[in-house]
Design a protein around this motif. Structure first.
Motif, PDB file in Angstrom:
ATOM      1  N   PHE A 125       0.820  -1.205   0.000  1.00 11.61           N
ATOM      2  CA  PHE A 125       0.000   0.000   0.000  1.00 11.61           C
ATOM      3  C   PHE A 125       0.859   1.262   0.000  1.00 11.61           C
ATOM      4  N   ASN A 126       2.077   1.154   0.494  1.00 13.04           N
ATOM      5  CA  ASN A 126       2.998   2.293   0.519  1.00 13.04           C
ATOM      6  C   ASN A 126       3.873   2.370  -0.723  1.00 13.04           C
ATOM      7  N   GLY A 127       3.606   1.486  -1.690  1.00 13.37           N
ATOM      8  CA  GLY A 127       4.351   1.518  -2.938  1.00 13.37           C
ATOM      9  C   GLY A 127       5.642   0.740  -2.919  1.00 13.37           C
ATOM     10  N   THR A 187      10.718   1.389  -4.106  1.00 13.05           N
ATOM     11  CA  THR A 187       9.483   2.135  -3.894  1.00 13.05           C
ATOM     12  C   THR A 187       9.239   2.969  -5.140  1.00 13.05           C
ATOM     13  N   SER A 236      -0.631   4.981  -9.653  1.00 14.79           N
ATOM     14  CA  SER A 236      -1.230   4.395  -8.454  1.00 14.79           C
ATOM     15  C   SER A 236      -1.532   5.504  -7.454  1.00 14.79           C
ATOM     16  N   ILE A 241      -1.179   6.468  -4.102  1.00 15.94           N
ATOM     17  CA  ILE A 241      -0.415   6.122  -2.910  1.00 15.94           C
ATOM     18  C   ILE A 241      -0.244   7.378  -2.065  1.00 15.94           C
ATOM     19  N   GLY A 256      -6.264   2.744  -5.527  1.00 17.04           N
ATOM     20  CA  GLY A 256      -5.524   2.918  -4.283  1.00 17.04           C
ATOM     21  C   GLY A 256      -6.291   3.772  -3.289  1.00 17.04           C
ATOM     22  N   ASP A 257      -5.598   4.710  -2.666  1.00 17.46           N
ATOM     23  CA  ASP A 257      -6.086   5.491  -1.538  1.00 17.46           C
ATOM     24  C   ASP A 257      -7.181   6.482  -1.950  1.00 17.46           C
ATOM     25  N   THR A 270      -3.160  -6.442  -4.062  1.00 18.52           N
ATOM     26  CA  THR A 270      -3.610  -5.047  -4.098  1.00 18.52           C
ATOM     27  C   THR A 270      -4.076  -4.621  -5.492  1.00 18.52           C
TER      28      THR A 270
END
Length: 496
Positions: free
Chosen positions: A117-119, A213, A237, A239, A271-272, A480
């Motif tokens: 989720f944080n790449g 990352t 994405s 992120i 994503g977020d 993901t």
């Protein structure tokens, strides 16, 4: 760290109880009172209780799964008997979600999930690739869509359009692709597509895994098109850790005086949610405080929010990113969005959420059709990763918990969002990303210039006939893949 993905592998956790008495310790040492099979069953039952509690609490489609009803079991013992009847936590989870639900998932390694989720990734060594099938066979081929800078793939000189049909000397199929990539290094053969046929060379490239990352802000460019400043942004994405970089990119576009924007979301699986709200606010800026997205939860949560916190159901255009920094807004009344079948969730949210306010011209293919968001549930009293989290296992759930609707109430686009200008990627002519002659960007620029797609570019309107069929992309094996998610569960709980 590579995260095990679909199908998730079963990990057995030994939960061993010890006694304070020397007699019990002696019995343990002699294995006279501990049955390993019973210990495993107890451990799995503990995980299964967590899974049931989470799905019963917050699953979006709870009402459609009878066994999740609060009154389904007469007693706690009945529920435990039901849970004990499953062969694994994964088997239980599968039975607690709708068979049509492609997007809820669970993992046995929540730390790896958090990294993704944080790449943070190590899979595919920095090459993002599409997948095609060779007609009449079970064999697949990969074709590079883009390469992430400063990764093994970039260092090896791989570029967009590179084709491979083998990994470690084995022909690629749907059955073996995941396992072939799940190694510390792998070797691919090198080829290209010419006239609908794969042409291979004698060249091979060996790629070693390295954790990296990836900055989702892949390309930012400005062009002068007949006196009009046109911005191009490829965003791969949503992120949250890179909201600063996204805002800086818009600052650059703003300083260049961009009048038209081409937003490339072809390979963006979402994503977020907060990052999506920020991106929409960067594109616009004149709608601060108005509704970008409405949330629709299961009956319990929806009723609670409507009665106690109706503002919680609304995501509004904003003026600051999560760091508190002011958003660089372009205040546009129109945006061009490039899409493919891989464009999903938060990317679709951008299209759907902006449509009530500005002219969204979608160029490319119909999107995935993912309008629901999920959230990570941990095994704790409030499902958060806090001090009382169960240390006996590392399972986490990622169930769908809400569906999104735009300000006009549009939701449930199961079949995806259709383009205004239909275009497909031609693997014979992928072009160079960010180049004005790249077919998708060219189509957007032609529209800006008032040139019809019918005519010179008509060949791009339909996928060219060949024995090569595009079926997906390499990200489809990742947990993901095509996800839209919230940062944390809302602060109402009924867990007993």
């Amino acid at each position: 760290m590579k995260m095990k993905n679909f199908p998730l592998l079963l990990v057995l956790f030994a939960f061993i109880f010890t006694s304070c008495s020397k007699d019990d310790e002696a019995l343990e040492e002699n294995n006279s009172t501990t049955n390993p099979e019973e210990t495993t069953q107890e451990s799995e039952l503990e995980i299964e209780e967590f899974i049931y509690a989470g799905m019963n609490e917050i699953y979006l489609y709870k009402a459609n799964v009878p066994v999740l009803a609060d009154t389904y079991f007469d007693t706690e013992e009945d529920k435990l008997d039901y849970l004990a009847g499953f062969s694994s936590p994964e088997s239980l989870f599968k039975n607690l979600k709708l068979s049509s639900d492609r997007f809820s998932f669970m993992t046995d390694d929540y730390e790896a999930l958090e990294e993704s989720f944080n790449g943070v990734s190590s899979s595919t060594a920095g090459m993002n690739f599409g997948l095609g099938q060779i007609s009449g066979t079970n064999n697949l081929f990969g074709f590079l869509q883009y390469v992430i800078p400063n990764t093994p793939a970039a260092d090896a000189g791989l570029t967009r359009g590179t084709v491979f049909t083998e990994i470690n000397g084995q022909k690629i199929t749907l059955n073996n692709l995941e396992s072939l990539l799940d190694t510390d290094s792998f070797t691919i053969n090198i080829g290209k597509v010419e006239g609908g046929t794969i042409v291979l060379t004698d060249e091979t490239v060996t790629l070693n895994y390295a954790t990296y990352t990836a900055n989702p802000v892949h390309l930012v460019k400005t062009f002068d098109v007949d006196g009009t400043k046109v911005g191009y942004l490829m965003y791969n994405s949503f992120i949250g850790n890179f909201d600063d970089e996204l805002n800086m990119a818009f600052g650059e576009l703003k300083s260049e005086g961009v009048e038209e924007l081409v937003l490339d979301l072809r390979y963006n699986g979402g994503g977020d949610v907060d990052s999506a709200v920020d991106l929409a606010s960067m594109i616009t800026g004149q709608f601060e405080g108005e509704v970008f997205m409405q949330e629709i939860w299961n009956e319990t949560y929806q009723t609670y929010f409507e009665e106690n916190a109706p503002e919680r159901l609304l995501n509004l255009f904003d003026s600051k990113i999560r760091t508190g920094e002011s958003i660089n807004s372009l205040k546009l009344s129109k945006v061009y969005v490039l899409s493919t079948a891989s464009t999903a969730s938060a990317s679709e949210l951008i299209i759907n959420g902006l449509e009530p306010y500005i002219n969204v011209i979608q160029i490319g293919e119909t999107t995935t059709g993912k309008f629901q968001a999920s959230v990570t549930l941990y095994d704790s009293e409030d499902f958060l990763k806090d001090s009382d989290i169960n240390k006996n296992h590392t399972y986490a759930l990622q169930p769908l918990v809400l569906k999104s609707a735009n300000a006009n109430g549009k939701t449930d686009y199961f079949n995806g969002l259709d383009p205004d200008v239909e275009l497909v990627e031609n693997i014979n002519n992928l072009g160079v990303l960010g180049d004005l002659n790249e077919p998708f960007l060219q189509a957007a620029v032609n529209h800006i210039k008032g040139i019809s797609q019918i005519g010179a570019d008509a060949a791009q309107q339909k996928r060219p006939e060949s024995n090569l069929k595009i079926i997906g992309d390499g990200e489809m094996f990742e947990p993901t893949y095509q996800r839209m998610y919230l940062n944390r569960v809302p602060e109402i709980f009924r867990r007993k």
